[in-house]
Design a protein around this motif. Structure first.
Motif, PDB file in Angstrom:
ATOM      1  N   MET A   1      10.854  83.980  47.671  1.00 33.78           N
ATOM      2  CA  MET A   1      12.175  83.225  47.293  1.00 33.78           C
ATOM      3  C   MET A   1      13.079  84.354  46.626  1.00 33.78           C
ATOM      4  N   ALA A   2      14.280  84.233  47.051  1.00 34.04           N
ATOM      5  CA  ALA A   2      15.314  84.343  45.826  1.00 34.04           C
ATOM      6  C   ALA A   2      15.720  85.577  45.486  1.00 34.04           C
ATOM      7  N   ASP A   3      15.932  86.842  46.530  1.00 33.24           N
ATOM      8  CA  ASP A   3      16.689  87.812  46.217  1.00 33.24           C
ATOM      9  C   ASP A   3      18.265  87.599  46.072  1.00 33.24           C
ATOM     10  N   SER A   4      18.394  86.619  46.658  1.00 35.42           N
ATOM     11  CA  SER A   4      20.114  86.133  46.417  1.00 35.42           C
ATOM     12  C   SER A   4      20.365  85.435  45.311  1.00 35.42           C
ATOM     13  N   LEU A   5      19.281  85.196  44.576  1.00 36.55           N
ATOM     14  CA  LEU A   5      19.628  84.210  43.314  1.00 36.55           C
ATOM     15  C   LEU A   5      19.882  85.379  42.053  1.00 36.55           C
ATOM     16  N   ARG A   6      21.228  85.591  41.936  1.00 36.96           N
ATOM     17  CA  ARG A   6      21.646  86.660  40.960  1.00 36.96           C
ATOM     18  C   ARG A   6      21.817  85.959  39.699  1.00 36.96           C
ATOM     19  N   ARG A   7      21.577  86.936  38.588  1.00 34.24           N
ATOM     20  CA  ARG A   7      21.760  86.577  37.410  1.00 34.24           C
ATOM     21  C   ARG A   7      22.274  87.959  36.668  1.00 34.24           C
ATOM     22  N   PRO A   8      22.646  87.689  35.277  1.00 35.00           N
ATOM     23  CA  PRO A   8      23.296  88.912  34.556  1.00 35.00           C
ATOM     24  C   PRO A   8      22.126  89.837  34.296  1.00 35.00           C
ATOM     25  N   ALA A   9      22.296  91.004  33.853  1.00 30.67           N
ATOM     26  CA  ALA A   9      21.496  92.008  33.496  1.00 30.67           C
ATOM     27  C   ALA A   9      20.538  91.412  32.284  1.00 30.67           C
ATOM     28  N   ILE A  12      21.773  91.272  28.876  1.00 29.96           N
ATOM     29  CA  ILE A  12      22.868  89.934  28.490  1.00 29.96           C
ATOM     30  C   ILE A  12      22.161  88.779  28.325  1.00 29.96           C
ATOM     31  N   LEU A  13      21.227  88.647  29.369  1.00 33.21           N
ATOM     32  CA  LEU A  13      20.444  87.431  29.492  1.00 33.21           C
ATOM     33  C   LEU A  13      19.548  86.932  28.271  1.00 33.21           C
ATOM     34  N   LEU A  14      18.808  87.941  27.564  1.00 35.74           N
ATOM     35  CA  LEU A  14      18.292  87.713  26.411  1.00 35.74           C
ATOM     36  C   LEU A  14      19.249  87.517  25.224  1.00 35.74           C
ATOM     37  N   SER A  15      20.077  87.900  25.178  1.00 36.58           N
ATOM     38  CA  SER A  15      21.173  87.560  24.116  1.00 36.58           C
ATOM     39  C   SER A  15      21.804  86.442  24.122  1.00 36.58           C
ATOM     40  N   LEU A  16      21.944  85.956  25.426  1.00 37.89           N
ATOM     41  CA  LEU A  16      22.711  84.553  25.723  1.00 37.89           C
ATOM     42  C   LEU A  16      21.817  83.357  25.761  1.00 37.89           C
ATOM     43  N   LEU A  19      21.901  80.166  23.684  1.00 37.51           N
ATOM     44  CA  LEU A  19      23.369  79.736  23.301  1.00 37.51           C
ATOM     45  C   LEU A  19      22.918  78.070  23.663  1.00 37.51           C
ATOM     46  N   ILE A  20      23.941  77.282  22.813  1.00 33.50           N
ATOM     47  CA  ILE A  20      23.805  75.745  23.182  1.00 33.50           C
ATOM     48  C   ILE A  20      23.620  75.417  24.813  1.00 33.50           C
ATOM     49  N   ALA A  21      22.696  74.790  25.235  1.00 35.18           N
ATOM     50  CA  ALA A  21      22.609  74.455  26.470  1.00 35.18           C
ATOM     51  C   ALA A  21      23.884  73.546  26.965  1.00 35.18           C
ATOM     52  N   GLY A  22      24.415  73.882  28.061  1.00 37.60           N
ATOM     53  CA  GLY A  22      25.510  73.297  28.599  1.00 37.60           C
ATOM     54  C   GLY A  22      27.016  73.797  28.294  1.00 37.60           C
ATOM     55  N   SER A  23      26.968  74.837  27.441  1.00 40.74           N
ATOM     56  CA  SER A  23      28.453  75.550  27.299  1.00 40.74           C
ATOM     57  C   SER A  23      28.571  76.522  28.185  1.00 40.74           C
ATOM     58  N   ARG A 310       8.165  59.214  30.575  1.00 41.07           N
ATOM     59  CA  ARG A 310       8.213  60.608  30.866  1.00 41.07           C
ATOM     60  C   ARG A 310       9.325  60.721  32.019  1.00 41.07           C
ATOM     61  N   HIS A 311      10.507  61.367  31.655  1.00 40.52           N
ATOM     62  CA  HIS A 311      11.500  61.734  32.825  1.00 40.52           C
ATOM     63  C   HIS A 311      11.484  63.074  33.596  1.00 40.52           C
ATOM     64  N   THR A 312      11.676  62.990  34.730  1.00 35.13           N
ATOM     65  CA  THR A 312      12.074  64.138  35.598  1.00 35.13           C
ATOM     66  C   THR A 312      13.248  64.684  35.276  1.00 35.13           C
ATOM     67  N   ARG A 313      13.361  66.021  34.590  1.00 32.76           N
ATOM     68  CA  ARG A 313      14.812  66.499  34.441  1.00 32.76           C
ATOM     69  C   ARG A 313      14.923  67.718  35.160  1.00 32.76           C
ATOM     70  N   ILE A 314      16.585  67.784  35.406  1.00 32.52           N
ATOM     71  CA  ILE A 314      16.817  69.007  36.229  1.00 32.52           C
ATOM     72  C   ILE A 314      17.705  69.849  35.520  1.00 32.52           C
ATOM     73  N   TRP A 315      17.400  71.336  35.482  1.00 27.05           N
ATOM     74  CA  TRP A 315      18.019  72.050  34.550  1.00 27.05           C
ATOM     75  C   TRP A 315      18.541  73.147  35.522  1.00 27.05           C
ATOM     76  N   LEU A 316      20.015  73.329  35.345  1.00 25.74           N
ATOM     77  CA  LEU A 316      20.804  74.090  36.067  1.00 25.74           C
ATOM     78  C   LEU A 316      20.983  75.424  35.605  1.00 25.74           C
ATOM     79  N   GLY A 317      20.878  76.533  36.549  1.00 24.89           N
ATOM     80  CA  GLY A 317      21.053  77.739  35.940  1.00 24.89           C
ATOM     81  C   GLY A 317      22.532  78.306  35.915  1.00 24.89           C
ATOM     82  N   GLY A 318      22.823  79.296  35.176  1.00 21.45           N
ATOM     83  CA  GLY A 318      24.041  79.644  34.917  1.00 21.45           C
ATOM     84  C   GLY A 318      24.261  81.010  34.096  1.00 21.45           C
ATOM     85  N   GLU A 319      25.258  81.216  33.593  1.00 23.46           N
ATOM     86  CA  GLU A 319      25.489  82.463  32.710  1.00 23.46           C
ATOM     87  C   GLU A 319      24.709  82.280  31.458  1.00 23.46           C
TER      88      GLU A 319
END
Length: 379
Positions: A1-9, A12-16, A19-23, A310-319
């Protein structure tokens, strides 16, 4: 899975990540819409998907502790009907072409019951051909080629020591007689963790640390690292490239009411460290990972566990991490499986959610209909 699923270094990721979810992710409560289907009325514990009847669309098999596994045939537009065959009482299920005939077979397992392989005739009719008591204490399992012979093997996560069953290629499986760990395993993934081209195993649960087992390419395993997971009470696992560095990271559904250790980063050698992101401490039962909104980022679904709604919740990836989509799926039933697949053939990933109801003070599980939620990303 997922070589095309890109994220920041990673730095940077750990420092962010705190942050408040949704921002940093666009929220979409309309990403999935309820199709209105209410499928069955069983105690569903697990879900798997694939084209079981060779008609080109994605079908579903549900593992039910009260009725047996049920095959749900897809009409190609995301509408499911019961195929009428029951594959035996089970709590865990997966599909794979185990005998190399081009058709997906079904594997079922359950505590106190034999692990069973059901052979597909190509039209979605299954015959029981392989039962082994070695899997009778299974709490989960994963399927993948562990000895590089082209045949999918089975790693059994058990209530005591885990086991490996090697596929002989002749519709039989061989117990390697090696045992891994000593306590309950609730989540397993088979992927290449250390980048050497063969499949390794990540297995974790509760009452002891989790483990990354490094494969030498022949199905012989050595401990690569331990995961500080003894108190997390892991009930499910998935893998994907979270930070875009080309290796596979691991995600856990935490049933122990522990916050913030769902994401475990791979350093490229298979050694894992957690990313501290708050998905809440509500107990989780099942999970899935995929890009569901088509933005090239990995997204997560967590299905809830426990007596309270108990709900099923969807969490969206981003910066900088994941943000809650705001969508609440279900609520009355406890999650018996979350499965992403393109059920209606429109090019985006839909969601099948299995359910059962947990009775307080009892191990009796009541039935609850399953649901299909259709993705609105592609119109």
């Amino acid at each position: 899975m997922a070589d095309s699923l890109r994220r920041p270094a990673v730095g940077i990721l750990l420092s962010l990540a705190m942050l408040i979810a949704g921002s940093h992710v666009a929220i979409s409560r309309d990403l999935f819409l309820d199709s209105g289907q209410r499928l069955g009325n069983e105690a569903t514990w697990h879900v798997a998907s694939g084209d079981l009847d060779s008609d080109g669309d994605i079908d579903i098999v549900t593992a039910n502790t009260d009725l047996g596994a049920v095959i749900w045939r897809n009409d190609g537009a995301g509408t499911f009907t019961d195929a009428g065959q029951r594959l035996g009482f089970c709590a865990f299920v997966d599909v794979a072409d185990l005998d190399g005939d081009g058709f997906l077979d079904v594997i079922t397992a359950m505590w106190g019951e034999p692990l069973t392989v059901w052979w597909n005739d190509g039209a979605g009719r299954f015959s029981e051909a392989e039962r082994t008591r070695v899997g009778s204490d299974s709490l989960c399992f994963a399927v993948g080629d562990l000895d590089e012979d082209g045949n999918p093997d089975i790693y059994l996560g058990c209530a005591n020591s885990d086991k490996v069953l090697m596929n002989t290629g002749e519709r039989t499986f061989r117990d390697t007689l090696r045992r891994f760990g000593h306590h309950e395993t609730g989540g397993v993934v088979i992927v290449d963790m250390d980048g050497d081209g063969d499949n390794d195993v990540v297995a974790a649960g509760w009452n002891e640390p989790g483990h990354v087992w490094a494969n030498d390419g022949t199905g012989q395993f050595t401990l690569l690292c331990e995961i500080d997971a003894a108190q997390l009470h892991i009930h499910d696992a998935a893998a994907g490239d979270y930070d875009g560095d080309g290796d596979l990271d691991v995600f856990f559904a935490l049933a122990g009411g522990v916050c913030c250790r769902n994401i475990w980063l791979n350093d490229g050698t298979g050694r894992l460290t957690y990313v501290d992101q708050d998905f809440s401490d509500a107990p989780m039962q099942r999970m899935a990972a995929a890009d569901v909104d088509g933005d090239g980022q990995l997204d997560l679904a967590f299905g809830g566990w426990g007596v309270a709604p108990r709900h099923t919740r969807i969490w969206l990836g981003g910066e900088g991490g994941f943000a809650d989509s705001g969508l609440l799926i279900g609520g009355e039933g406890m999650s018996g499986g979350v499965e992403f697949a393109d059920f209606d053939g429109d090019g985006d990933l839909d969601l099948f959610v299995g359910y059962h109801i947990y009775q307080p003070g009892s191990w009796d599980y009541l039935p609850h209909p399953n649901e299909v939620w259709l993705n609105t990303t592609v119109e």
